[in-house]
Write a protein that holds these residues in place. Structure first.
Motif, mmCIF file in Angstrom:
data_model
loop_
_atom_site.group_PDB
_atom_site.id
_atom_site.type_symbol
_atom_site.label_atom_id
_atom_site.label_comp_id
_atom_site.label_asym_id
_atom_site.label_seq_id
_atom_site.Cartn_x
_atom_site.Cartn_y
_atom_site.Cartn_z
ATOM 1 N N ALA B 201 0.850 -1.207 0.000
ATOM 2 C CA ALA B 201 0.000 0.000 0.000
ATOM 3 C C ALA B 201 0.880 1.250 0.000
ATOM 4 N N THR B 202 1.910 1.239 0.834
ATOM 5 C CA THR B 202 2.832 2.382 0.902
ATOM 6 C C THR B 202 3.552 2.566 -0.433
ATOM 7 N N ARG B 204 2.617 1.669 -3.399
ATOM 8 C CA ARG B 204 1.712 2.145 -4.470
ATOM 9 C C ARG B 204 1.450 3.639 -4.349
ATOM 10 N N LYS B 205 1.430 4.138 -3.102
ATOM 11 C CA LYS B 205 1.219 5.585 -2.909
ATOM 12 C C LYS B 205 2.393 6.386 -3.474
ATOM 13 N N ARG B 209 0.923 8.572 -10.839
ATOM 14 C CA ARG B 209 -0.288 8.063 -11.473
ATOM 15 C C ARG B 209 -0.458 8.712 -12.846
ATOM 16 N N ASP B 290 1.602 17.558 -3.847
ATOM 17 C CA ASP B 290 0.793 16.500 -4.441
ATOM 18 C C ASP B 290 1.760 15.382 -4.851
ATOM 19 N N ARG B 291 1.274 14.466 -5.662
ATOM 20 C CA ARG B 291 2.138 13.359 -6.055
ATOM 21 C C ARG B 291 2.613 13.562 -7.483
#
Lengths: 204, 325
Positions: B201-202, B204-205, B209, B290-291
């Motif tokens: 989970a970490t 993938r964050k 994207r 942001d990412r």
């Protein structure tokens, strides 16, 4: 506004903007002149070698990419091969004091003897001045200058950006290619590549 | 003289625990308190064992799987989990001015194949004149593994990788590690392995994207630079661009950012090693706060001299072109 006034403003703007754009020497540019102290204590001026091909090799004895080319004997072979044909070869040490690859003149002389290295001279550049003039990013970055004093190659030593000794045989050596092509009167096919290796350990 | 005593890179703690290498133990402790004692103890034992990892220079590497098993016709995800000592880093797929990315050589069971590495959004590392792209502290590369329909329906599958990795701080140390894991082959669909759920989970964050379809991004090519114009439908205070390919832009050059209503303009200096025109500019755009977002934009050539550009590089380029006429 009159045309001449517009032109004058343009000239002023350009003159102001141009210094910001002056980047380090790249392929096709005149090779920037420098004067440096060799590990032998002699002063070396690039301008004194006009009329000859000059190779610049950025060096750091602790860098594993440099180690690949010295421990395999590849760099020494190239130095011997090309200096035998009249090429001038300068090994340049741009590591700042306290950083990896920084050596004193005598330490460098011991290294050259131990490794049986054969550059024309090893130039001490602890301030990083020469490194920045040529925008050297890595060891072992390589630059080739032609007899007219123009940079004809800058980049990697070869096409295998690894630290593996077994990658030396079979690699395409860009320095030899540039020298061979230029000496044959041909354009250098690959004049610029990404100079792989360790970052040059400049003074901050 | 210890060359490692003058690090040029900064380390930032990314987890809730102070040390990156403590994160898994912290999360497992938190988990323990929430679970019944017996089950918690079992998990703790399993996690401590898994956290050992294979040594690499100044860190460890561990191969983990998101699922408990594999099955014919299914794809599961593997993770190469790097945990690095403070201040040391490894590299992105485009390492930037120096260094090199980890190189993987897989040993897979018959009928299995791996896909492309999912690279997390990198970070700018280095100095003012030499900039690298990479990861510090704790990073996991996710790789899909597909089991062919013809694969056996039982037994054990050995999955292994030889990983060559360059680990750097002020200096660089090449390392090589063999990592492996054994997964049961089953006939039913693979179920997630709860022990690795947090880790995946970490990870993938941290992945960039896909850019939203509503974004309008264009790239024009000037003599010495690329001008990236973006309309995102919202204002952004700052962005950073990471080029996917080497030798396209000058990694260490400042990326000139101009905020616009609903977007921005970014001027990227061309690399001196860029000798041929490029068709597309690909990379990761990181918006402040942001990412990262993956962008892949066609490059258009500037045909007319631009007179409306508000930044130094393009202005000067344009003016030089005017002067040459």
């Amino acid at each position: 506004m009159k045309r001449s006034t517009v032109y004058r403003i343009l000239v002023v703007v350009v003159l102001c903007a141009v210094p910001l754009l002056i980047a380090a020497a790249k392929v096709g540019d005149a090779a920037p002149g420098f004067s440096a102290t060799a590990s032998t204590g002699k002063t070396v001026r690039l301008a004194d070698y006009r009329g000859k091909y000059v190779v610049l090799e950025w060096h750091n004895n602790g860098c594993p990419y440099v180690g690949k080319h010295y421990n395999s004997g590849n760099m020494q072979r190239l130095q011997k091969q090309w200096t035998a044909q009249g090429v001038v070869w300068f090994t340049i040490l741009s590591s700042a004091p306290g950083k990896q690859g920084y050596v004193t003149a005598s330490e460098e002389n011991n290294y050259l003897t131990k490794m049986q290295a054969a550059p024309t001279a090893a130039l001490l550049d602890p301030t990083g001045e020469i490194g920045h003039l040529y925008d050297a990013k890595t060891s072992p970055q390589m630059v080739v200058i032609n007899p007219q004093g123009v940079v004809i190659y800058s980049g990697a030593i070869d096409d295998r950006p690894t630290t593996d000794l077994q990658d030396v045989p079979g690699a395409t050596n860009y320095v030899s290619l540039a020298l061979e092509q230029a000496m044959a009167g041909k354009p250098v096919q690959t004049p610029a590549t990404r100079p792989y290796g360790c970052s040059v350990k400049y003074r901050e | 003289m210890n060359p490692g005593s003058h690090p040029t890179t900064r380390s930032r703690s990314t987890g809730s625990c102070v040390k990156a290498d403590m994160r898994r133990r912290c999360s497992s402790l938190a988990l323990n308190s929430a679970l019944a004692l017996g089950a918690g103890l079992l998990l703790f034992v399993a996690n401590s064992k898994a956290a050992e990892g294979t040594p690499i220079p100044h860190g460890t590497l561990e191969l983990v799987a998101e699922n408990q098993s594999i099955a014919a016709g299914h794809t599961i995800h593997l993770g190469l989990h790097f945990q690095l000592e403070k201040g040391w880093h490894i590299y992105w797929v485009n390492p930037g001015d120096s260094g090199e990315p980890p190189r993987l050589k897989w040993r897979l069971p018959p009928g299995a194949s791996v896909g492309e590495v999912a690279w997390p959004t990198p970070r700018r590392l280095g100095t003012s004149t030499i900039v690298d792209f990479g990861y510090e502290d704790d990073v996991m590369l996710i790789v899909p593994m597909h089991a062919a329909a013809s694969m056996a329906t039982q037994g054990l599958a050995q999955v292994g990788a030889e990983v060559k990795v360059l680990v750097c701080r002020e200096m660089c140390i090449p390392g090589k590690a063999q990592v492996s894991l054994t997964l049961p082959v089953k006939s039913q669909a693979p179920v997630p392995d709860a022990r690795n759920a947090d880790l995946f989970a970490t990870a993938r964050k941290a992945l960039p994207r896909a850019a939203p379809a509503s974004w309008r991004i264009s790239v024009t090519e000037a003599k010495d630079s690329f001008l990236l114009s973006a309309n995102l439908g919202r204002n952004v205070p700052h962005v950073e661009f990471f080029p996917a390919a080497e030798s396209q832009i000058q990694d260490a050059a400042p990326q000139q950012f101009i905020a616009m209503a609903g977007g921005f303009r970014l001027t990227l200096r061309k690399s001196d090693q860029l000798l041929k025109p490029i068709e597309r500019l690909k990379g990761v755009l990181v918006l402040a706060g942001d990412r990262g977002y993956v962008i892949d934009v066609p490059v258009t050539k500037v045909v007319a001299v631009r007179r409306d550009v508000g930044d130094g590089i393009n202005l000067a380029d344009s003016l030089k072109e005017v002067m040459l006429k």
